[in-house]
Scaffold this active site. Structure first.
Site, PDB file in Angstrom:
ATOM      1  N   ALA A  67      42.462  40.699  39.831  1.00  0.00           N
ATOM      2  CA  ALA A  67      42.679  39.109  39.753  1.00  0.00           C
ATOM      3  C   ALA A  67      43.498  38.698  41.016  1.00  0.00           C
ATOM      4  CB  ALA A  67      43.883  38.955  38.706  1.00  0.00           C
ATOM      5  N   GLY A 112      41.982  43.841  37.810  1.00  0.00           N
ATOM      6  CA  GLY A 112      40.979  43.191  36.867  1.00  0.00           C
ATOM      7  C   GLY A 112      39.499  43.710  37.086  1.00  0.00           C
ATOM      8  N   GLU A 115      39.378  46.741  34.898  1.00  0.00           N
ATOM      9  CA  GLU A 115      39.439  46.257  33.733  1.00  0.00           C
ATOM     10  C   GLU A 115      38.076  45.672  33.241  1.00  0.00           C
ATOM     11  OE1 GLU A 115      43.071  44.244  34.599  1.00  0.00           O
ATOM     12  OE2 GLU A 115      43.963  44.938  32.960  1.00  0.00           O
ATOM     13  N   GLU A 135      48.767  47.195  39.424  1.00  0.00           N
ATOM     14  CA  GLU A 135      49.312  46.323  39.252  1.00  0.00           C
ATOM     15  C   GLU A 135      50.865  46.565  39.584  1.00  0.00           C
ATOM     16  OE1 GLU A 135      46.863  47.116  37.562  1.00  0.00           O
ATOM     17  OE2 GLU A 135      45.774  45.275  36.986  1.00  0.00           O
TER      18      GLU A 135
HETATM   19  N1  COA Z   1      43.589  38.617  45.094  1.00  0.00           N
HETATM   20  C1  COA Z   1      43.656  37.695  46.124  1.00  0.00           C
HETATM   21  N2  COA Z   1      43.082  37.945  47.650  1.00  0.00           N
HETATM   22  C2  COA Z   1      42.549  39.180  47.412  1.00  0.00           C
HETATM   23  C3  COA Z   1      42.632  40.228  46.799  1.00  0.00           C
HETATM   24  C4  COA Z   1      43.162  39.799  45.437  1.00  0.00           C
HETATM   25  N3  COA Z   1      43.234  40.880  44.432  1.00  0.00           N
HETATM   26  N4  COA Z   1      42.018  41.415  47.118  1.00  0.00           N
HETATM   27  C5  COA Z   1      41.782  41.165  48.224  1.00  0.00           C
HETATM   28  N5  COA Z   1      42.071  39.875  48.656  1.00  0.00           N
HETATM   29  C6  COA Z   1      41.734  39.044  49.994  1.00  0.00           C
HETATM   30  C7  COA Z   1      42.628  39.264  50.971  1.00  0.00           C
HETATM   31  O1  COA Z   1      43.844  38.679  50.868  1.00  0.00           O
HETATM   32  C8  COA Z   1      42.062  38.938  52.294  1.00  0.00           C
HETATM   33  O2  COA Z   1      41.944  37.466  52.420  1.00  0.00           O
HETATM   34  P1  COA Z   1      42.178  36.765  53.740  1.00  0.00           P
HETATM   35  O3  COA Z   1      41.154  37.420  54.860  1.00  0.00           O
HETATM   36  O4  COA Z   1      42.244  35.445  53.545  1.00  0.00           O
HETATM   37  O5  COA Z   1      43.696  37.500  54.372  1.00  0.00           O
HETATM   38  C9  COA Z   1      40.735  39.371  51.865  1.00  0.00           C
HETATM   39  O6  COA Z   1      40.459  39.519  50.381  1.00  0.00           O
HETATM   40  C10 COA Z   1      40.253  40.751  52.412  1.00  0.00           C
HETATM   41  O7  COA Z   1      40.919  41.739  52.146  1.00  0.00           O
HETATM   42  P2  COA Z   1      41.927  42.704  52.851  1.00  0.00           P
HETATM   43  O8  COA Z   1      43.294  43.060  52.140  1.00  0.00           O
HETATM   44  O9  COA Z   1      41.980  42.152  54.327  1.00  0.00           O
HETATM   45  O10 COA Z   1      40.863  43.846  53.009  1.00  0.00           O
HETATM   46  P3  COA Z   1      41.374  45.399  53.331  1.00  0.00           P
HETATM   47  O11 COA Z   1      39.898  46.152  53.592  1.00  0.00           O
HETATM   48  O12 COA Z   1      42.362  45.719  54.461  1.00  0.00           O
HETATM   49  O13 COA Z   1      42.007  46.141  51.862  1.00  0.00           O
HETATM   50  C11 COA Z   1      42.188  46.434  49.693  1.00  0.00           C
HETATM   51  C12 COA Z   1      41.091  46.020  50.843  1.00  0.00           C
HETATM   52  C13 COA Z   1      41.181  46.076  48.387  1.00  0.00           C
HETATM   53  C14 COA Z   1      43.085  47.733  49.541  1.00  0.00           C
HETATM   54  C15 COA Z   1      43.184  45.099  49.761  1.00  0.00           C
HETATM   55  O14 COA Z   1      42.532  43.903  49.858  1.00  0.00           O
HETATM   56  C16 COA Z   1      44.066  44.950  48.450  1.00  0.00           C
HETATM   57  O15 COA Z   1      45.034  45.835  47.973  1.00  0.00           O
HETATM   58  N6  COA Z   1      43.892  43.820  47.597  1.00  0.00           N
HETATM   59  C17 COA Z   1      44.631  43.897  46.394  1.00  0.00           C
HETATM   60  C18 COA Z   1      44.400  44.775  45.256  1.00  0.00           C
HETATM   61  C19 COA Z   1      45.332  44.636  43.981  1.00  0.00           C
HETATM   62  O16 COA Z   1      46.448  44.665  43.924  1.00  0.00           O
HETATM   63  N7  COA Z   1      44.500  44.313  42.943  1.00  0.00           N
HETATM   64  C20 COA Z   1      45.276  43.965  41.458  1.00  0.00           C
HETATM   65  C21 COA Z   1      45.467  42.655  41.543  1.00  0.00           C
HETATM   66  S1  COA Z   1      46.311  42.504  40.063  1.00  0.00           S
END
Ligand code: COA
Length: 261
Positions: A67, A112, A115, A135
């Site tokens: 999400a 999500g 999910e 989460e």
């Molecule tokens: N919500 C909003 N934005 C998200 C996102 C999310 N769940 N997951 C990734 N993004 C965005 C990042 O903020 C970034 O945006 P920016 O370029 O404007 O800063 C872009 O997507 C690229 O992500 P980034 O984190 O730079 O890539 P990465 O390769 O370093 O890491 C992940 C990849 C998936 C490990 C990391 O993005 C992450 O941990 N995301 C969140 C996962 C999460 O907790 N999901 C559950 C949410 S309830």
């Protein structure tokens, strides 16, 4: 509804390809995006020419990275509850479609995203995929069904391991524990998903719907009630033209031509 965050295409076999299309945010699910997904699921339910669906993410990195954390950050308790309910309702429409659905997990399926994948009939993952419910690292818990569907798919112990640690598993590990059905090289993921569905779609359409319904309903029943439901569904299947065609074709040593009637 015109779509801004997803793509919707149907092929000649009646397979809808629904692509979450926000690659710059790793296909994170905003509220607006979930509303579009819901509309797309309702379209698959409604349109007779659509017989199955594949869900995937845009780009090579992510299926859906969860999400949208930016939106989550500012929700009040009441809003967060509504947010969870809206997502749960949309995913439940997907899960209860009387048509087979595949999650083609082409990269990160987190929060999500996992999910969403768990609401499909089956999951195929690319070798680079990582799947998890992170989460608790954000001070929240899954709100789109993760605490309910993950233990149903992989068992309580493995589900709690993933839900409590928040750590993702690799595609290979997800396959080992039954979270995904197969792992394939990323360039082959969509063709693998399509060819699996085409094999499934050679079977009787109404029987497929009754299998999906019996499994879904049965998982929330005791064995005796589930068996009764199955027997009733079996009775319904016996009243279809497809049953006549399927059994006749076998006896006449030919391939059946099902009409879905
Ligand atoms: N919500 C909003 N934005 C998200 C996102 C999310 N769940 N997951 C990734 N993004 C965005 C990042 O903020 C970034 O945006 P920016 O370029 O404007 O800063 C872009 O997507 C690229 O992500 P980034 O984190 O730079 O890539 P990465 O390769 O370093 O890491 C992940 C990849 C998936 C490990 C990391 O993005 C992450 O941990 N995301 C969140 C996962 C999460 O907790 N999901 C559950 C949410 S309830």
């Amino acid at each position: 509804m015109p779509y801004s965050h997803i793509l919707f295409e149907a092929d000649d076999h009646g397979i809808a390809l629904i692509t979450v299309n926000r690659p710059e945010k790793l296909n994170a699910l905003s509220g607006a995006l979930v509303a579009e997904l819901r509309d797309a699921f309702e379209r698959v339910a409604r349109e007779m020419s659509l017989r199955a669906a594949i869900l995937t993410g845009s780009g090579q990195k992510a299926f859906v990275a969860g999400a949208d954390i930016k939106e989550l950050a500012s929700l009040s308790a009441v809003e967060a509850r509504e947010y969870a309910l809206r997502g749960q309702q949309a995913f439940r429409i997907l899960e209860t479609l009387p048509k087979p659905t595949v999650a083609a997990v082409n990269g990160f399926a987190l929060g999500g995203g996992l999910e969403l994948a768990m609401s499909c009939s089956v999951r195929f993952a690319s070798e680079n995929a990582k799947l998890g419910q992170p989460e608790v690292k954000l001070g929240i818990l899954p709100g789109y069904g993760g605490t309910q569907r993950l233990p149903r798919l992989v068992g309580r112990g493995r589900a709690l391991e993933m839900l409590l640690s928040g750590e993702p598993v690799t595609a290979a590990e997800a396959h080992r524990i039954g979270l995904v059905n197969a792992v394939v090289p990323q360039p082959e993921l969509l063709s693998y998903s399509r060819s699996w569905l085409n094999k499934v779609l050679a079977n009787a359409p109404l029987a497929l719907g009754l299998v999906l319904e019996s499994v879904d309903v049965g998982l929330d029943m005791g064995l005796d009630a589930g068996l009764r439901f199955e027997a009733a569904a079996f009775g319904v299947s016996a009243a279809t033209e497809d049953r006549r065609e399927g059994t006749r074709a076998f006896l006449e040593k030919r391939s059946p031509a099902f009409a879905g009637k």
